[in-house]
Design a protein around this motif. Structure first.
Motif, PDB file in Angstrom:
ATOM      1  N   GLN A 102       0.821  -1.197   0.000  1.00 59.56           N
ATOM      2  CA  GLN A 102       0.000   0.000   0.000  1.00 59.56           C
ATOM      3  C   GLN A 102       0.866   1.263   0.000  1.00 59.56           C
ATOM      4  N   THR A 103       0.286   2.364  -0.494  1.00 54.14           N
ATOM      5  CA  THR A 103       0.930   3.676  -0.413  1.00 54.14           C
ATOM      6  C   THR A 103       0.210   4.496   0.643  1.00 54.14           C
ATOM      7  N   PHE A 104       0.922   4.891   1.689  1.00 49.98           N
ATOM      8  CA  PHE A 104       0.311   5.619   2.807  1.00 49.98           C
ATOM      9  C   PHE A 104       0.738   7.084   2.773  1.00 49.98           C
ATOM     10  N   ARG A 105      -0.222   7.960   3.022  1.00 48.92           N
ATOM     11  CA  ARG A 105       0.056   9.391   3.035  1.00 48.92           C
ATOM     12  C   ARG A 105       0.731   9.798   4.339  1.00 48.92           C
ATOM     13  N   VAL A 106       1.637  10.762   4.208  1.00 46.66           N
ATOM     14  CA  VAL A 106       2.280  11.298   5.394  1.00 46.66           C
ATOM     15  C   VAL A 106       1.291  12.131   6.208  1.00 46.66           C
ATOM     16  N   PHE A 107       0.547  13.007   5.520  1.00 45.43           N
ATOM     17  CA  PHE A 107      -0.444  13.861   6.173  1.00 45.43           C
ATOM     18  C   PHE A 107      -1.765  13.784   5.402  1.00 45.43           C
ATOM     19  N   PRO A 108      -2.894  14.039   6.065  1.00 44.92           N
ATOM     20  CA  PRO A 108      -4.194  13.975   5.380  1.00 44.92           C
ATOM     21  C   PRO A 108      -4.442  15.207   4.522  1.00 44.92           C
ATOM     22  N   VAL A 109      -5.214  15.036   3.454  1.00 44.75           N
ATOM     23  CA  VAL A 109      -5.720  16.148   2.649  1.00 44.75           C
ATOM     24  C   VAL A 109      -7.227  15.971   2.505  1.00 44.75           C
ATOM     25  N   GLN A 110      -7.873  16.982   1.907  1.00 43.38           N
ATOM     26  CA  GLN A 110      -9.329  17.044   1.948  1.00 43.38           C
ATOM     27  C   GLN A 110      -9.997  16.314   0.789  1.00 43.38           C
ATOM     28  N   ASP A 111      -9.623  15.063   0.551  1.00 44.23           N
ATOM     29  CA  ASP A 111     -10.348  14.295  -0.455  1.00 44.23           C
ATOM     30  C   ASP A 111     -10.937  13.011   0.136  1.00 44.23           C
ATOM     31  N   PHE A 112     -10.877  12.878   1.456  1.00 46.53           N
ATOM     32  CA  PHE A 112     -11.594  11.833   2.192  1.00 46.53           C
ATOM     33  C   PHE A 112     -11.167  10.421   1.794  1.00 46.53           C
ATOM     34  N   LEU A 113      -9.885  10.215   1.625  1.00 47.17           N
ATOM     35  CA  LEU A 113      -9.379   8.873   1.389  1.00 47.17           C
ATOM     36  C   LEU A 113      -9.528   8.052   2.667  1.00 47.17           C
ATOM     37  N   LYS A 114     -10.009   6.818   2.553  1.00 45.60           N
ATOM     38  CA  LYS A 114     -10.270   5.993   3.734  1.00 45.60           C
ATOM     39  C   LYS A 114      -9.003   5.393   4.336  1.00 45.60           C
ATOM     40  N   MET A 115      -7.953   5.275   3.536  1.00 46.26           N
ATOM     41  CA  MET A 115      -6.713   4.693   4.048  1.00 46.26           C
ATOM     42  C   MET A 115      -6.103   5.603   5.118  1.00 46.26           C
ATOM     43  N   PRO A 116      -5.697   5.054   6.258  1.00 43.59           N
ATOM     44  CA  PRO A 116      -5.133   5.902   7.331  1.00 43.59           C
ATOM     45  C   PRO A 116      -3.808   6.524   6.940  1.00 43.59           C
ATOM     46  N   THR A 117      -3.495   7.652   7.550  1.00 49.52           N
ATOM     47  CA  THR A 117      -2.193   8.287   7.358  1.00 49.52           C
ATOM     48  C   THR A 117      -1.184   7.664   8.319  1.00 49.52           C
ATOM     49  N   LEU A 118       0.079   8.052   8.184  1.00 50.10           N
ATOM     50  CA  LEU A 118       1.147   7.417   8.959  1.00 50.10           C
ATOM     51  C   LEU A 118       0.925   7.519  10.461  1.00 50.10           C
ATOM     52  N   ARG A 119       0.503   8.689  10.915  1.00 47.37           N
ATOM     53  CA  ARG A 119       0.352   8.887  12.357  1.00 47.37           C
ATOM     54  C   ARG A 119      -0.724   7.993  12.949  1.00 47.37           C
ATOM     55  N   ALA A 120      -1.698   7.573  12.134  1.00 49.65           N
ATOM     56  CA  ALA A 120      -2.798   6.749  12.618  1.00 49.65           C
ATOM     57  C   ALA A 120      -2.481   5.254  12.584  1.00 49.65           C
ATOM     58  N   LEU A 121      -1.360   4.869  11.985  1.00 50.28           N
ATOM     59  CA  LEU A 121      -1.026   3.449  11.867  1.00 50.28           C
ATOM     60  C   LEU A 121      -0.459   2.899  13.170  1.00 50.28           C
ATOM     61  N   PRO A 122      -0.798   1.659  13.521  1.00 52.43           N
ATOM     62  CA  PRO A 122      -0.153   1.035  14.684  1.00 52.43           C
ATOM     63  C   PRO A 122       1.355   0.921  14.464  1.00 52.43           C
ATOM     64  N   ARG A 123       2.105   1.124  15.503  1.00 52.65           N
ATOM     65  CA  ARG A 123       3.564   1.132  15.378  1.00 52.65           C
ATOM     66  C   ARG A 123       4.104  -0.202  14.874  1.00 52.65           C
ATOM     67  N   ARG A 124       3.448  -1.307  15.222  1.00 49.09           N
ATOM     68  CA  ARG A 124       3.968  -2.622  14.842  1.00 49.09           C
ATOM     69  C   ARG A 124       3.943  -2.856  13.333  1.00 49.09           C
ATOM     70  N   HIS A 125       3.138  -2.064  12.605  1.00 50.60           N
ATOM     71  CA  HIS A 125       3.046  -2.252  11.156  1.00 50.60           C
ATOM     72  C   HIS A 125       3.953  -1.295  10.376  1.00 50.60           C
TER      73      HIS A 125
END
Length: 289
Positions: A102-125
């Motif tokens: 997957q490609t994960f965004r560093v920070f969120p932008v206003q297009d409502f992508l459902k994939m979590p950004t880096l800060r929201a990911l569990p550390r183990r992943h």
């Protein structure tokens, strides 16, 4: 015949029928999944994780950058969870495969992508992540305070991250932004410092891929600053498919800046305080044939 004798006779008949049946087949053995080559196991995980059963799963929730347009459709969450619960070994392999593709965004932008950004990911992943994306241009007059590079972002944990994708929505140094921006160099400096800090914290990063919306010039101030930071960090520069840039572009050739394109790209970033002014500016630009 008494009731008790009838019950005994019925039980004897049942027992005789069971004894007369052939032997039942032996219990099937468990499938030897881990005796298969790893390439085949990953292919199996791919089918389970990325095979949608509904047409709605094919719809993209975002519209900016590779994280929205190139992300794989997902299978139902119940199907993915069932795979992760098979065993600890299957869980470890399947989750690593999922996060590494997957490609994960560093920070969120206003297009409502459902994939979590880096800060929201569990550390183990985080150690499984191979590709991340930075999208700049949103909120160009007042970047969110949460857009900071610190320990909580977890970049230092992403030892397998090899590619950083940078997508530029607009360049506020363009003349059409005059009167609406804080200053000509404000957003250029902000993005340059942001990229610098990200590059410093990614231990195994190899390359940075740039892409943009139509109004962004490869030799404009914002792109020039981002390219300078990338080369200073000694990272390889790649070009994304949307803008069509190549290594063979003439860096000294100045493309005709289209004021309407610049204003439209700014509107697409949805900064509330700038929409009205930029919408009015569209009425004053000169369109060249």
């Amino acid at each position: 015949m008494g009731l008790k004798k009838k019950q005994l006779q019925f039980e004897e008949e049942i027992l005789s029928d069971i004894e007369a049946e052939p032997d039942l087949p032996p219990r099937l053995r468990s499938f030897p999944l881990f005796e298969l080559p790893s390439e085949i196991r990953l292919r199996i995980y791919h089918f389970v994780l990325f095979t949608p059963t509904r047409k709605s799963a094919l719809q993209r929730t975002g519209n900016v950058g590779a994280s929205a347009k190139k992300s794989k459709p997902l299978s139902p969450s119940s199907q993915r969870v069932a795979l992760f619960l098979v065993s600890r070994k299957v869980h470890d392999e399947a989750t690593h495969y999922f996060y590494s593709t997957q490609t994960f965004r560093v920070f969120p932008v206003q297009d409502f992508l459902k994939m979590p950004t880096l800060r929201a990911l569990p550390r183990r992943h985080r150690p499984s992540i191979t590709t991340i994306e930075l999208i700049v241009g949103s909120s160009w007059t007042a970047p969110p305070r949460s857009w900071i590079v610190n320990q909580g972002l977890g970049l230092h944990d992403m030892e397998l991250a090899r590619t950083l994708k940078v997508f530029v929505q607009c360049d506020p140094s363009h003349p059409v932004f005059e009167g609406f921006r804080i200053s000509k160099d404000f957003y250029t400096d902000f993005c340059g410092q942001l990229l610098q800090k990200i590059l410093e914290r990614l231990p195994g990063l190899v390359q940075v891929e740039f892409d943009a919306w139509p109004s962004v010039e490869k030799n404009g101030p914002l792109m020039a600053r981002l390219l300078a930071e990338t080369r200073h960090a000694q990272k390889k520069v790649l070009w994304g498919p949307e803008r069509g840039w190549t290594d063979y572009d003439d860096h000294h050739k100045k493309h005709d800046n289209n004021d309407a394109d610049a204003a439209f790209d700014a509107l697409r970033t949805h900064p509330p305080e700038a929409i009205e002014g930029l919408a009015n500016s569209l009425q004053t630009v000169t369109l060249k044939s």
